[in-house]
Design an enzyme around this catalytic site. Structure first.
Site, PDB file in Angstrom:
ATOM      1  N   ASP A 298      70.568 -26.532  -2.178  1.00  0.00           N
ATOM      2  CA  ASP A 298      70.251 -25.229  -2.756  1.00  0.00           C
ATOM      3  C   ASP A 298      70.880 -25.143  -4.139  1.00  0.00           C
ATOM      4  O   ASP A 298      71.736 -25.962  -4.504  1.00  0.00           O
ATOM      5  CB  ASP A 298      70.827 -24.103  -1.892  1.00  0.00           C
ATOM      6  CG  ASP A 298      70.200 -24.038  -0.507  1.00  0.00           C
ATOM      7  OD1 ASP A 298      69.071 -24.546  -0.342  1.00  0.00           O
ATOM      8  OD2 ASP A 298      70.851 -23.491   0.402  1.00  0.00           O
TER       9      ASP A 298
ATOM     10  N   ASP B  76      73.283 -22.655  -6.001  1.00  0.00           N
ATOM     11  CA  ASP B  76      74.185 -21.512  -5.843  1.00  0.00           C
ATOM     12  C   ASP B  76      74.691 -21.095  -7.219  1.00  0.00           C
ATOM     13  O   ASP B  76      75.131 -21.940  -8.014  1.00  0.00           O
ATOM     14  CB  ASP B  76      75.379 -21.889  -4.967  1.00  0.00           C
ATOM     15  CG  ASP B  76      74.957 -22.350  -3.579  1.00  0.00           C
ATOM     16  OD1 ASP B  76      74.180 -21.638  -2.941  1.00  0.00           O
ATOM     17  OD2 ASP B  76      75.396 -23.444  -3.157  1.00  0.00           O
TER      18      ASP B  76
END
Length: 224
Positions: free
Chosen positions: A141, A143
């Site tokens: 991901d 972040d």
């Protein structure tokens, strides 16, 4: 020192700051993977926890998601502080830009909507940019943390979340954006959604609050 860190006092750290340490802190339960990981990249990230006087609460990361370790490092062992905001301008290696998290990161950097706030990458993207150790994978991901010491209007938060959603769709990657507020870390998506109360994560533990920029008698959920 650039503007992202010019306001810091000596020994003042914030959640998500990356610290380069002179040595590993002495502990009794050090995991076997940590020595090698620290030799490759002598960095730790500031975490939300009460630390004894003269120490800072930090977390270490290894080669995979299961390798995480929390400890307290002596403040005197810190030789460099890299806030996420300072990592935003670091170039992505040309042979790594194909990774979705890095491609989305560059898109955010180039998006004018995000120029209105001090923000930077955390997680695997921030760690790799700071240390040059390859931690980002094809499934990582993206972040990010946004420093919001003053109130962020819901309308502004919604516009930022919508722009992030477009980038998520374009690069098929999840973007986890967190607002750093006086009450603690708050998910951008929760504040943008107009919820009457949102979850704030602070040193004192998670709590529910109607306004992260105003002490409204937050209700603590328990745990840290």
């Amino acid at each position: 020192m650039n503007s992202a860190t010019s306001f810091r006092h000596a020994g003042q750290y914030e959640a998500h700051d990356l610290l380069r340490l002179r040595a590993l802190p002495a502990t009794d339960d050090m995991p076997p993977w940590l020595l090698d990981a620290f030799a490759q990249a002598p960095f730790a990230v500031v975490r939300r926890a009460e630390a004894p006087s003269g120490f800072v609460a930090v977390g270490f990361r290894g080669a995979d998601r299961a390798q995480r370790y929390g400890a307290f490092a002596p403040s005197e062992s810190v030789e460099l502080v890299l806030p996420p905001e300072q990592l935003r301008d670091r170039p992505v290696s040309p042979d790594r830009i194909h990774l979705k998290a890095f491609a989305a990161f560059r898109a955010l950097v180039e998006d004018a909507h995000f120029d209105t706030l001090a923000w930077g990458p955390t997680g695997s993207v921030g760690f790799e940019l700071a240390t040059m150790r390859r931690t980002v994978t094809e499934t990582s991901d993206l972040d990010i943390v946004m420093r919001t010491p003053t109130r962020l209007a819901r309308e502004h938060a919604l516009a930022l979340r919508e722009r992030a959603a477009c980038i998520e769709q374009n690069f098929n990657v999840r973007i986890d954006a967190q607002l750093e507020t006086p009450a603690g870390g708050v998910a951008l998506s929760e504040w943008a959604a107009g919820k009457p109360r949102v979850l704030a994560r602070s040193i004192g533990g998670p709590s529910m609050t109607a306004d992260p920029w105003h002490d409204d008698g937050v209700a603590h959920e328990g745990g840290r």
